[in-house]
Design a protein around this motif. Structure first.
Motif, PDB file in Angstrom:
ATOM      1  N   ARG A   2       0.832  -1.211   0.000  1.00  0.00           N
ATOM      2  CA  ARG A   2       0.000   0.000   0.000  1.00  0.00           C
ATOM      3  C   ARG A   2       0.866   1.260   0.000  1.00  0.00           C
ATOM      4  NH1 ARG A   2      -4.183   0.720   4.866  1.00  0.00           N
ATOM      5  NH2 ARG A   2      -2.238   0.704   6.070  1.00  0.00           N
ATOM      6  N   PHE A   3       1.917   1.264   0.815  1.00  0.00           N
ATOM      7  CA  PHE A   3       2.845   2.401   0.869  1.00  0.00           C
ATOM      8  C   PHE A   3       3.380   2.709  -0.522  1.00  0.00           C
ATOM      9  CE2 PHE A   3       7.191   3.962   1.015  1.00  0.00           C
ATOM     10  CZ  PHE A   3       7.145   4.998   1.940  1.00  0.00           C
ATOM     11  N   ILE A   4       3.760   1.670  -1.253  1.00  0.00           N
ATOM     12  CA  ILE A   4       4.338   1.845  -2.586  1.00  0.00           C
ATOM     13  C   ILE A   4       3.295   2.379  -3.565  1.00  0.00           C
ATOM     14  CG2 ILE A   4       5.263   0.587  -4.578  1.00  0.00           C
ATOM     15  CD1 ILE A   4       6.750  -1.205  -2.541  1.00  0.00           C
ATOM     16  N   GLU A   5       2.120   1.793  -3.575  1.00  0.00           N
ATOM     17  CA  GLU A   5       1.122   2.178  -4.566  1.00  0.00           C
ATOM     18  C   GLU A   5       0.467   3.528  -4.251  1.00  0.00           C
ATOM     19  OE1 GLU A   5       0.166  -2.340  -6.100  1.00  0.00           O
ATOM     20  OE2 GLU A   5      -1.452  -1.201  -5.178  1.00  0.00           O
ATOM     21  N   LEU A   6       0.632   4.013  -3.026  1.00  0.00           N
ATOM     22  CA  LEU A   6       0.144   5.344  -2.673  1.00  0.00           C
ATOM     23  C   LEU A   6       1.222   6.414  -2.805  1.00  0.00           C
ATOM     24  CD1 LEU A   6      -2.145   4.782   0.457  1.00  0.00           C
ATOM     25  CD2 LEU A   6      -2.824   5.675  -1.784  1.00  0.00           C
ATOM     26  N   ASN A   7       2.411   6.029  -3.225  1.00  0.00           N
ATOM     27  CA  ASN A   7       3.516   6.982  -3.278  1.00  0.00           C
ATOM     28  C   ASN A   7       3.225   8.207  -4.137  1.00  0.00           C
ATOM     29  OD1 ASN A   7       6.741   7.574  -4.230  1.00  0.00           O
ATOM     30  ND2 ASN A   7       6.332   7.079  -2.084  1.00  0.00           N
ATOM     31  N   PRO A   8       2.627   8.070  -5.334  1.00  0.00           N
ATOM     32  CA  PRO A   8       2.330   9.271  -6.130  1.00  0.00           C
ATOM     33  C   PRO A   8       1.331  10.203  -5.455  1.00  0.00           C
ATOM     34  CG  PRO A   8       2.304   7.303  -7.507  1.00  0.00           C
ATOM     35  CD  PRO A   8       2.343   6.828  -6.079  1.00  0.00           C
ATOM     36  N   VAL A   9       0.385   9.633  -4.697  1.00  0.00           N
ATOM     37  CA  VAL A   9      -0.597  10.451  -3.990  1.00  0.00           C
ATOM     38  C   VAL A   9       0.062  11.142  -2.810  1.00  0.00           C
ATOM     39  CG1 VAL A   9      -2.775  10.424  -2.715  1.00  0.00           C
ATOM     40  CG2 VAL A   9      -2.468   8.909  -4.698  1.00  0.00           C
ATOM     41  N   ARG A  10       0.843  10.387  -2.049  1.00  0.00           N
ATOM     42  CA  ARG A  10       1.509  10.939  -0.872  1.00  0.00           C
ATOM     43  C   ARG A  10       2.493  12.045  -1.262  1.00  0.00           C
ATOM     44  NH1 ARG A  10       2.657   6.422   0.905  1.00  0.00           N
ATOM     45  NH2 ARG A  10       4.705   6.251  -0.038  1.00  0.00           N
ATOM     46  N   SER A  11       3.084  11.928  -2.448  1.00  0.00           N
ATOM     47  CA  SER A  11       4.061  12.918  -2.907  1.00  0.00           C
ATOM     48  C   SER A  11       3.411  14.112  -3.603  1.00  0.00           C
ATOM     49  CB  SER A  11       5.064  12.253  -3.861  1.00  0.00           C
ATOM     50  OG  SER A  11       5.757  11.200  -3.205  1.00  0.00           O
ATOM     51  N   GLY A  12       2.097  14.057  -3.788  1.00  0.00           N
ATOM     52  CA  GLY A  12       1.385  15.177  -4.386  1.00  0.00           C
ATOM     53  C   GLY A  12       1.332  15.185  -5.896  1.00  0.00           C
ATOM     54  N   PHE A  13       1.726  14.078  -6.542  1.00  0.00           N
ATOM     55  CA  PHE A  13       1.698  14.020  -8.000  1.00  0.00           C
ATOM     56  C   PHE A  13       0.326  13.613  -8.535  1.00  0.00           C
ATOM     57  CE2 PHE A  13       6.271  13.620  -7.210  1.00  0.00           C
ATOM     58  CZ  PHE A  13       6.771  14.513  -8.147  1.00  0.00           C
ATOM     59  N   GLU A  14      -0.445  12.881  -7.732  1.00  0.00           N
ATOM     60  CA  GLU A  14      -1.765  12.424  -8.151  1.00  0.00           C
ATOM     61  C   GLU A  14      -2.764  12.659  -7.021  1.00  0.00           C
ATOM     62  OE1 GLU A  14      -2.285  11.629 -11.112  1.00  0.00           O
ATOM     63  OE2 GLU A  14      -0.415  10.837 -11.938  1.00  0.00           O
ATOM     64  N   LEU A  15      -4.044  12.771  -7.390  1.00  0.00           N
ATOM     65  CA  LEU A  15      -5.090  12.966  -6.399  1.00  0.00           C
ATOM     66  C   LEU A  15      -5.614  11.655  -5.836  1.00  0.00           C
ATOM     67  CD1 LEU A  15      -7.140  15.841  -8.097  1.00  0.00           C
ATOM     68  CD2 LEU A  15      -5.488  16.025  -6.230  1.00  0.00           C
ATOM     69  N   SER A  16      -5.426  10.578  -6.583  1.00  0.00           N
ATOM     70  CA  SER A  16      -5.919   9.275  -6.144  1.00  0.00           C
ATOM     71  C   SER A  16      -5.036   8.184  -6.723  1.00  0.00           C
ATOM     72  CB  SER A  16      -7.361   9.057  -6.597  1.00  0.00           C
ATOM     73  OG  SER A  16      -7.424   8.900  -8.009  1.00  0.00           O
ATOM     74  N   PRO A  17      -4.994   6.994  -6.087  1.00  0.00           N
ATOM     75  CA  PRO A  17      -4.188   5.905  -6.643  1.00  0.00           C
ATOM     76  C   PRO A  17      -4.693   5.456  -8.015  1.00  0.00           C
ATOM     77  CG  PRO A  17      -5.552   5.127  -4.825  1.00  0.00           C
ATOM     78  CD  PRO A  17      -5.629   6.625  -4.815  1.00  0.00           C
TER      79      PRO A  17
END
Length: 234
Positions: free
Chosen positions: A118-133
């Motif tokens: 989950r940590f890996i697949e949420l990385n773009p969201v957590r980093s602010g690049f995407e709004l959702s996985p």
């Protein structure tokens, strides 16, 4: 200073990260990302690594893999790193290293596997690049919810336990990821990874490292203090 020994156990999942030198961009387009994944698939097959999850960020990569042999992970990452560096330098008409040192790796407790995925697949969201996985094109999330699949990915046994059918597993995974993770969990995963230490429970640490418990410990920066385990999930 001597290099810190990695904790690698064949058959146990590893969280891996590679970063661009000086945090510079590694992927300038989808063609670059596609080539990287294709070569990851080939290297993993050749050297005996099962790839469970990935996230390709602009200047770094997260992978979740299980090496089958002692040298599987090292050979997979070395082969992929050299091959992609040659391609990148040719494309960008440059020379020299593109990687920021060695790859980082963290042994993952089997009971924590899904949390790490989950940590890996949420990385773009957590980093602010995407709004959702769901909006993240270059992660393994789509494969795990029945979208644009990467058929070469290998589902871990803990992912299979999410349901008796593909649809049930996909729905349960989507729900789990949507719930998100507490900040302390993200910090633990990241700290273990950055220091190439295991992310495991006290019980699992005692089982694996009873003859050398410091393998599962993190030393804090600054004045020496009491050693702590890489995590403290109850």
């Amino acid at each position: 200073m001597a290099r810190q020994a990695r904790t690698i156990i064949p058959g146990q999942a590893m969280h891996v990260m590679v970063r661009g030198n000086n945090r510079e961009t590694l992927f300038f387009g989808d063609a670059d990302r596609r080539i990287y994944l294709d070569w990851l698939r080939e290297a993993a097959k050749q050297f005996g690594s099962a790839v469970h999850a990935f996230a390709l960020m602009p200047n770094h990569v997260h992978l979740l893999m299980t090496p089958h042999n002692d040298d599987s992970l090292a050979k997979t990452m070395q082969s992929l790193g050299r091959r992609y560096a040659q391609y990148f330098n040719q494309q960008q008409q440059r020379s020299g290293t593109i990687w920021e040192g060695r790859y980082r790796s963290s042994l993952i407790d089997p009971d924590y596997f899904l949390r790490c995925q989950r940590f890996i697949e949420l990385n773009p969201v957590r980093s602010g690049f995407e709004l959702s996985p769901q909006a993240s094109t270059w992660t393994s999330f789509a494969s795990h919810i029945g979208g644009n699949a990467e058929p070469w990915l290998v589902d871990h046994q803990h992912f299979w336990r999410l349901g008796n059918t593909p649809f049930e597993r996909q729905m349960n995974w989507a729900t789990f990821v949507k719930e998100g993770a507490p900040h302390w969990e993200d910090r633990q995963i990241n700290e273990a990874l950055v220091r190439s230490k295991p992310w495991i429970s006290d019980v699992y640490a005692k089982k694996l490292f009873k003859d050398n418990p410091e393998q599962a410990l993190i030393r804090r920066r600054g004045r020496p203090k009491k050693l702590i385990l890489a995590n403290s999930i109850a």
